[in-house]
Structure formats: structure tokens, C-alpha cells
Design a protein around this motif. Structure first.
Motif, PDB file in Angstrom:
ATOM      1  N   VAL A  70       0.851  -1.272   0.194  1.00  0.00           N
ATOM      2  CA  VAL A  70       0.006  -0.045  -0.092  1.00  0.00           C
ATOM      3  C   VAL A  70       0.820   1.312  -0.033  1.00  0.00           C
ATOM      4  CG1 VAL A  70      -1.618   1.207   1.757  1.00  0.00           C
ATOM      5  CG2 VAL A  70      -2.039  -1.219   1.156  1.00  0.00           C
ATOM      6  N   THR A  71       1.639   1.154   0.703  1.00  0.00           N
ATOM      7  CA  THR A  71       2.802   2.740   0.994  1.00  0.00           C
ATOM      8  C   THR A  71       3.452   2.637  -0.318  1.00  0.00           C
ATOM      9  OG1 THR A  71       3.333   1.953   3.238  1.00  0.00           O
ATOM     10  CG2 THR A  71       4.906   3.395   2.168  1.00  0.00           C
TER      11      THR A  71
ATOM     12  N   ALA B  51       4.194   5.461  -5.714  1.00  0.00           N
ATOM     13  CA  ALA B  51       4.132   5.226  -6.999  1.00  0.00           C
ATOM     14  C   ALA B  51       3.178   5.916  -8.090  1.00  0.00           C
ATOM     15  CB  ALA B  51       3.997   3.854  -7.530  1.00  0.00           C
ATOM     16  N   GLY B  52       2.132   6.289  -7.255  1.00  0.00           N
ATOM     17  CA  GLY B  52       1.106   7.119  -7.755  1.00  0.00           C
ATOM     18  C   GLY B  52       1.249   8.688  -7.968  1.00  0.00           C
ATOM     19  N   ALA B  53       2.072   9.007  -6.766  1.00  0.00           N
ATOM     20  CA  ALA B  53       2.593  10.630  -6.699  1.00  0.00           C
ATOM     21  C   ALA B  53       3.766  10.518  -7.573  1.00  0.00           C
ATOM     22  CB  ALA B  53       2.893  10.595  -5.491  1.00  0.00           C
ATOM     23  N   ARG B  54       4.561   9.634  -7.941  1.00  0.00           N
ATOM     24  CA  ARG B  54       5.722   9.795  -8.867  1.00  0.00           C
ATOM     25  C   ARG B  54       5.221   9.796  -9.952  1.00  0.00           C
ATOM     26  NH1 ARG B  54       8.046   6.086  -5.201  1.00  0.00           N
ATOM     27  NH2 ARG B  54       7.534   4.302  -6.689  1.00  0.00           N
ATOM     28  N   LEU B  55       4.182   8.909 -10.668  1.00  0.00           N
ATOM     29  CA  LEU B  55       3.437   8.790 -11.943  1.00  0.00           C
ATOM     30  C   LEU B  55       2.823  10.224 -12.146  1.00  0.00           C
ATOM     31  CD1 LEU B  55       3.261   7.023 -14.402  1.00  0.00           C
ATOM     32  CD2 LEU B  55       1.033   6.211 -13.130  1.00  0.00           C
ATOM     33  N   ARG B  56       2.240  10.835 -11.152  1.00  0.00           N
ATOM     34  CA  ARG B  56       1.739  12.187 -11.498  1.00  0.00           C
ATOM     35  C   ARG B  56       2.649  13.133 -11.723  1.00  0.00           C
ATOM     36  NH1 ARG B  56      -1.806  10.267  -7.881  1.00  0.00           N
ATOM     37  NH2 ARG B  56      -0.818  11.073  -5.942  1.00  0.00           N
TER      38      ARG B  56
END
Length: 104
Positions: free
Chosen positions: A42-43, A48-53
Motif C-alpha cells: 500500500v505504501t 508510485a502514484g505520486a511519482r507517476l503524476r
């Protein structure tokens, strides 16, 4: 007396080492338990979502800058030239070379 001292030092070192090893084993078991693996997943997913954005934002910014450079290079946003300003270009004839004449 000396033997008793060294016996107590050895026993103390053994107790300390056993305690440290036990803590490490418990931490390792906690980390690789199903709950620990799920928490790490989860962490990692949130990170990963923040880095992808952030990556997508960088790509869009650089894409827009490159598009502006290309538009300036080919002068696409300018009005077309008047017919009197257009130069006539001469097309040259292509020369065909036979394969057997070049020595191969």
C-alpha cells in the motif's frame, strides 16, 4: 574471583546477543508476514502514484515547450507567403546507376 568475573561477562554477552537476535528475528517475521507485506504494498502504491503524476506533469510541460520550439522552427503560425514571394524551384533529374557498372 577472576573466573567468576569472566563467567559473568560471558553470560551477560550471551544474554545481550540473544536479546538482539530475538528482536531482529521478530522484526524480520513482522516484515514478511501477510500484514507487513500488504502494508508495504500500500505504501509503495501511494508513492508510485505520486511519482507517476509528477512524471506526467513533467512530460506535459516539456512536450508543450518542444511544440513551441517546433512551431517556431517551421513557422507554422505565420500567414502563408504571397504568390509573388514564392520562389520557383527547379527539380533536377535523378541519375540511375546500374549495379554492374560500378565494379561489383
Amino acid at each position: 574471583m577472576r573466573r567468576l568475573f569472566w563467567l559473568s561477562v560471558g553470560a551477560g554477552a550471551g544474554v545481550y546477543a540473544t536479546h538482539r537476535v530475538k528482536r531482529r528475528v521478530e522484526r524480520f517475521a513482522r516484515t514478511w508476514s501477510p500484514e507487513g507485506v500488504a502494508a508495504r504494498a500500500v505504501t509503495a502504491g501511494h508513492g508510485a502514484g505520486a511519482r507517476l503524476r509528477h512524471f506526467a506533469h513533467d512530460v506535459r510541460t516539456e512536450m508543450e515547450a518542444r511544440e513551441v520550439e517546433l512551431r517556431e522552427a517551421i513557422e507554422i503560425d505565420q500567414a502563408p507567403p504571397e504568390p509573388s514571394e514564392v520562389r520557383r524551384r527547379r527539380v533536377l533529374k535523378a541519375r540511375i546507376i546500374d549495379d554492374d557498372k560500378d565494379g561489383h
